[in-house]
Design an enzyme around this catalytic site. Structure first.
Site, short mmCIF file in Angstrom:
data_model
loop_
_atom_site.label_atom_id
_atom_site.label_comp_id
_atom_site.label_asym_id
_atom_site.label_seq_id
_atom_site.Cartn_x
_atom_site.Cartn_y
_atom_site.Cartn_z
N ARG A 167 9.50 13.30 8.52
CA ARG A 167 10.21 12.95 7.29
C ARG A 167 10.87 14.23 6.76
NH1 ARG A 167 5.34 8.97 5.02
NH2 ARG A 167 5.10 7.90 7.03
N ARG A 226 10.09 4.75 7.11
CA ARG A 226 9.44 6.07 7.09
C ARG A 226 8.71 6.41 8.38
NH1 ARG A 226 8.93 7.58 1.71
NH2 ARG A 226 6.90 8.57 1.90
N HIS A 282 7.52 0.28 7.54
CA HIS A 282 7.00 1.37 6.71
C HIS A 282 8.08 1.91 5.77
CE1 HIS A 282 2.97 3.36 7.11
NE2 HIS A 282 3.49 4.14 6.19
N PRO A 310 0.83 -1.21 0.00
CA PRO A 310 0.00 0.00 0.00
C PRO A 310 0.86 1.25 0.00
CG PRO A 310 0.01 -1.02 2.17
CD PRO A 310 0.71 -1.97 1.25
N TYR A 364 -6.30 2.90 7.13
CA TYR A 364 -5.91 3.77 8.24
C TYR A 364 -7.20 4.17 8.95
CZ TYR A 364 -1.15 4.35 6.45
OH TYR A 364 0.13 4.13 6.04
N GLY A 404 10.18 -3.70 2.84
CA GLY A 404 11.22 -2.85 3.40
C GLY A 404 12.53 -2.99 2.67
N SER A 455 -3.95 1.34 -0.51
CA SER A 455 -3.98 2.24 0.64
C SER A 455 -5.28 3.02 0.67
CB SER A 455 -2.80 3.21 0.59
OG SER A 455 -2.93 4.20 1.59
N THR A 488 -2.91 -1.00 9.25
CA THR A 488 -1.52 -0.61 9.47
C THR A 488 -1.36 -0.20 10.93
OG1 THR A 488 -1.04 -0.01 7.20
CG2 THR A 488 0.25 1.08 8.89
N LYS A 526 -0.27 -4.87 9.43
CA LYS A 526 0.97 -4.43 8.78
C LYS A 526 1.73 -3.50 9.71
CE LYS A 526 2.69 -2.01 4.65
NZ LYS A 526 3.31 -0.83 5.29
#
Length: 361
Positions: free
Chosen positions: A171, A242, A239, A83, A136, A271, A112, A162, A215
């Site tokens: 980030r 991230r 992730h 996703p 989410y 990953g 996603s 997730t 996840k």
């Protein structure tokens, strides 16, 4: 006359090179970046590079089988499209374009919930595709239930929560560029994701009959808890580096999760997976399939659905060659005996799997 994708792209690094040239700097940094110092991101690659292959010879590999099954459905290759939030940043059709490519090649798409054009439009774009809906949580129980019903009614084979995103990470590439993803510009209900707990997992299992994936599992302890709660798919992920900085690489985490699951659930991992040998290593360590995030975006950014299909074709060829040269004729024959520890030979970063990328090829 324009070249076909097969003629234009003979290697994966050629796809990455075109994607980098086509994307604006903000989109490229969003794609390749990680959280804060980007240590977790680099450890993903380092973990893959710290494992060498142990080939066996004089075995019949005249026929090599790369297919497998996931949730009872056939896969041409042991991968799925991970996703990707705001995937429309990389191709105008967003999730719909990715769905078409996944269906054309024969692997699942995990869509996603924070991308366009939405779960209904994506289902309509590839009605025969194998799709999983990643959610989410942005609302209460009724909000979750409504999304699960929509996913079920539109042919999604499973739902994925997730669980490594209680808070949105820092980030720094995005912050320095002042880049805000489209979904975050109008984000509401973020507190519900932060409040997500094992009680919500139990309620999902008690309420819905769709298979459930979690996840973001990164420890044996949480893998065991997931199995105790009846989770169908344990998805090892950080992730893509991230979220939590200074985490371990995904491949490094995989063996402890596989051991804790003890066959009670399907195990996925993502990953840093970019090459066929990366996929082979994960399968040898017990994963059932590997999620592709950045590689999928490279293909989409380079040439839309055709670019993604071509990236998958090249990855398939790399997997086939790796299996044959290992002396293995099918994925099920892989196990840890084909692996050994090794010292990485390159400084790890997000594209270090492509050493020819900046060599003029």
């Amino acid at each position: 006359m324009s070249l076909s994708p097969e003629e234009r792209f003979q290697t994966l690094h050629e796809i990455v090179k075109v994607a980098r040239a086509r994307l604006p700097a903000t989109a490229w940094d969003y794609l390749v970046g990680g959280a804060e110092t980007e240590t977790t991101l680099r450890r993903n690659r380092q973990a893959l590079d710290a494992v060498a292959l142990r080939p066996r010879v004089l075995r019949d590999v005249s026929t090599i089988e790369c297919t497998t099954r996931l949730l009872g459905r056939p896969l041409r290759l042991p991968v799925l499209l991970a996703p990707i939030g705001s995937i429309e940043t990389f191709t105008p059709g967003g999730g719909a374009t990715a769905a078409q490519a996944a269906a054309a090649f024969g692997v699942p798409q995990m869509l996603s919930s924070v991308c366009s054009p939405g779960l209904e439009a994506v289902a309509a774009a590839a009605p025969d595709g194998f799709r999983i809906f990643q959610l989410y949580v942005r609302g209460d129980h009724a909000w979750v239930d409504a999304h699960v019903r929509r996913a079920r009614d539109h042919g999604y084979a499973a739902v994925c929560l997730t669980v490594d995103s209680a808070l949105y990470s820092r980030r720094e590439r995005d912050l320095a560029r002042r880049f805000v993803k489209p979904w975050r510009q109008a984000a509401t209900g973020l507190r519900f994701q932060a409040a997500l707990s094992w009680d919500d997992v139990k309620r999902f299992r008690d309420t819905h009959d769709l298979p459930l994936a979690l996840k973001g599992i990164a420890t044996a302890e949480d893998a065991a808890l997931a199995c105790a709660h009846g989770v169908d798919v344990v998805y090892v992920s950080n992730h893509g580096g991230r979220q939590l900085d200074h985490g371990a690489g995904a491949l490094e985490v995989l063996p402890e999760v596989v051991a804790a699951v003890e066959g009670r659930a399907t195990v996925l991992v993502d990953g840093g997976f970019l090459r066929g040998t990366d996929v082979v290593k994960a399968i040898a360590l017990g994963a059932h399939a590997v999620g592709l995030g950045r590689l999928a975006c490279f293909g989409l950014a380079a040439a839309g659905a055709a670019g993604l299909v071509r990236a998958l074709e090249l990855l398939e060829d790399e997997v086939r060659v790796a299996l044959g040269l290992l002396g293995v004729d099918r994925l099920a024959a892989l196990d840890p005996s084909y692996l050994r520890p090794a010292a990485p030979v390159a400084s790890p970063h997000v594209t270090s799997a492509f050493p020819l990328l900046d060599e003029g090829y």
